[in-house]
Design a protein around this motif. Structure first.
Motif, PDB file in Angstrom:
ATOM      1  N   ILE A 292      40.810  50.257  40.046  1.00  0.00           N
ATOM      2  CA  ILE A 292      41.828  51.485  40.358  1.00  0.00           C
ATOM      3  C   ILE A 292      43.035  51.024  40.660  1.00  0.00           C
ATOM      4  O   ILE A 292      44.101  51.240  40.751  1.00  0.00           O
ATOM      5  CB  ILE A 292      41.116  52.574  41.254  1.00  0.00           C
ATOM      6  CG1 ILE A 292      40.107  53.095  40.732  1.00  0.00           C
ATOM      7  CG2 ILE A 292      42.187  53.525  42.021  1.00  0.00           C
ATOM      8  CD1 ILE A 292      39.175  54.016  41.520  1.00  0.00           C
TER       9      ILE A 292
ATOM     10  N   ASP B 225      37.066  49.899  43.082  1.00  0.00           N
ATOM     11  CA  ASP B 225      38.284  49.865  43.858  1.00  0.00           C
ATOM     12  C   ASP B 225      39.238  49.073  43.228  1.00  0.00           C
ATOM     13  O   ASP B 225      40.448  49.201  43.105  1.00  0.00           O
ATOM     14  CB  ASP B 225      38.148  49.960  45.241  1.00  0.00           C
ATOM     15  CG  ASP B 225      37.579  51.111  45.914  1.00  0.00           C
ATOM     16  OD1 ASP B 225      37.614  52.073  45.127  1.00  0.00           O
ATOM     17  OD2 ASP B 225      36.958  51.219  46.999  1.00  0.00           O
TER      18      ASP B 225
ATOM     19  N   GLU C 134      39.266  57.367  39.226  1.00  0.00           N
ATOM     20  CA  GLU C 134      38.722  58.072  40.591  1.00  0.00           C
ATOM     21  C   GLU C 134      37.611  58.656  40.147  1.00  0.00           C
ATOM     22  O   GLU C 134      36.719  58.834  40.977  1.00  0.00           O
ATOM     23  CB  GLU C 134      39.979  58.859  41.072  1.00  0.00           C
ATOM     24  CG  GLU C 134      40.951  57.965  41.773  1.00  0.00           C
ATOM     25  CD  GLU C 134      42.079  57.473  40.865  1.00  0.00           C
ATOM     26  OE1 GLU C 134      43.181  56.703  41.370  1.00  0.00           O
ATOM     27  OE2 GLU C 134      41.888  57.814  39.616  1.00  0.00           O
TER      28      GLU C 134
END
Length: 388
Positions: A113, A110, A320
């Protein structure tokens, strides 16, 4: 830009696949830098592929952050370094390709991202086995519904690695490698499984280390995945001398596999099996009619990423997408550690969401006692090719 300037960070075995892929795509890109904490490894890589006169060699990736002629960075590093180096290059305005696994934990995925979204650049995760003719054709057959519903899936991610494999300094510890065969080997097949049929609702896993005493991580991993009206099985190990990489999918219309095969049956009046060669011929002809890839593996995926950089489009495998495999793997580790069924998705307050939480809980099967800086180079490494 005339050509995309590329830097490769890390010069271990997998870096060869990146170098060869970029060289084959020389009309789109140019390798301009190699980086390794052991510069002699980068120099050997440059000499092997006749790059010595055209690339800069450095031991510190920070020296490349401000170079305007480097647009895309390939990370061929231990998993523990993927997040920090990806974020650094993203913040410097570079596109990033990261080798599998994307990161050791969901929290690090995360962070990567989020850095990608802030930068507006491309982040892609190597999943080279998607870029082969058989998986691409099977994906199309499933998406078009010609096989009916998938009822059962079985994935074998079988590998063999000798005891010396774990002597390398960063392998065999959760701190540096992140995990064993589940994270670093089965990730190929787990990525393809979720790409083909999606992420499950529940997972039950059993793991152990049965053959590698200089490693604290698992070398055998068996998992059962539950979906609505479907079940899947994922088996991985580092003790199979045959190194079989294969998929089996039982659908309503036929059983199929990667490498490709098809078998169909219909029922007799008493419900027992009767061969169905007509359907087999029909599905085989349909499979063979689908496009073949001109190139496969790393080269094909690197071309997809380069085209995305050139045209401002999304690559097939985004950050993702890379995260999905790590989520399923994290749930597998949680299940094996806690000896219970685990639901997906994992929440952010779950201990197995973070690297620190996982490290504090994962089973250490052995203590790593031997560590060497480099292993002797001995030809190509096996990459788990999924054939026709």
């Amino acid at each position: 830009m005339d050509k995309i300037g590329v830097a490769i960070i890390g010069s271990g075995g997998i870096a060869k696949a990146h170098v060869k892929g970029f060289l084959a795509l020389g009309n789109l890109c140019e390798v301009r830098a190699l980086c390794d904490s052991y510069p002699s490894k980068a120099e050997t890589l440059a000499q092997t592929y006749d790059l010595s006169s055209s690339v800069a060699i450095t031991k510190d990736y920070h020296e490349l952050l401000s170079r305007d002629d480097i647009h895309l960075v390939s990370l061929c590093l231990p998993p523990s370094l993927h997040c920090q180096v990806t974020v650094a290059f993203m913040e410097a305005g570079k596109h990033v390709i990261v080798e599998k696994p994307m990161a050791p934990s969901l929290s690090e995925c995360d962070q990567m991202i989020e850095a990608q979204k802030r930068s507006g650049k491309i982040l892609s995760v190597i999943s080279q086995n998607r870029f082969r003719t058989a998986p691409m054709r099977v994906k199309q057959l499933l998406d078009e519904g010609v096989l009916g519903r998938v009822l059962l899936a079985r994935v074998n991610s079988m590998w063999w690695r000798g005891s010396a494999y774990y002597d390398l300094w960063w392998r065999g510890t959760y701190e540096k490698e992140g995990g064993g065969c589940t994270l670093n080997h089965a990730v190929h097949q787990i990525d393809m499984l979720q790409w083909l049929i999606g992420v499950p609702d529940q997972v039950v896993s059993v793991m152990n280390n049965v053959g590698h005493s200089n490693s604290e991580v698992e070398d055998v991993s068996l998992s059962i995945l539950s979906y609505p009206n479907m079940v899947a099985e994922v088996n991985s190990c580092l003790v199979d001398h045959d190194e079989k990489q294969e998929f089996f999918l039982a659908t309503e219309k036929a059983s199929i596999g990667i490498p490709w095969y098809v078998k169909s049956a219909k029922q007799l009046p008493n419900g027992f099996i009767q061969p169905n060669p007509e359907t087999e011929v029909e599905l085989n002809a349909l499979y063979e009619s689908l496009p073949s890839l001109k190139t496969e593996g790393h080269e094909a995926q690197l071309e997809n990423i380069l085209q995305a950089v050139m045209h401002g489009t999304e690559p097939l495998v985004t950050g993702e997408e890379g995260r999905k495999a790590v989520q399923l793997i994290s749930a597998m580790y949680k299940s094996a550690t806690e000896h219970r069924s685990v639901s997906l998705p994992l929440a952010k307050d779950d201990p197995f969401y973070t690297t620190e939480g996982m490290r504090a809980r994962l089973v250490r099967y052995n203590k790593k006692l031997k560590s060497v800086e480099n292993l002797e180079e001995s030809g190509e490494i096996s990459l788990g090719t999924m054939g026709r």
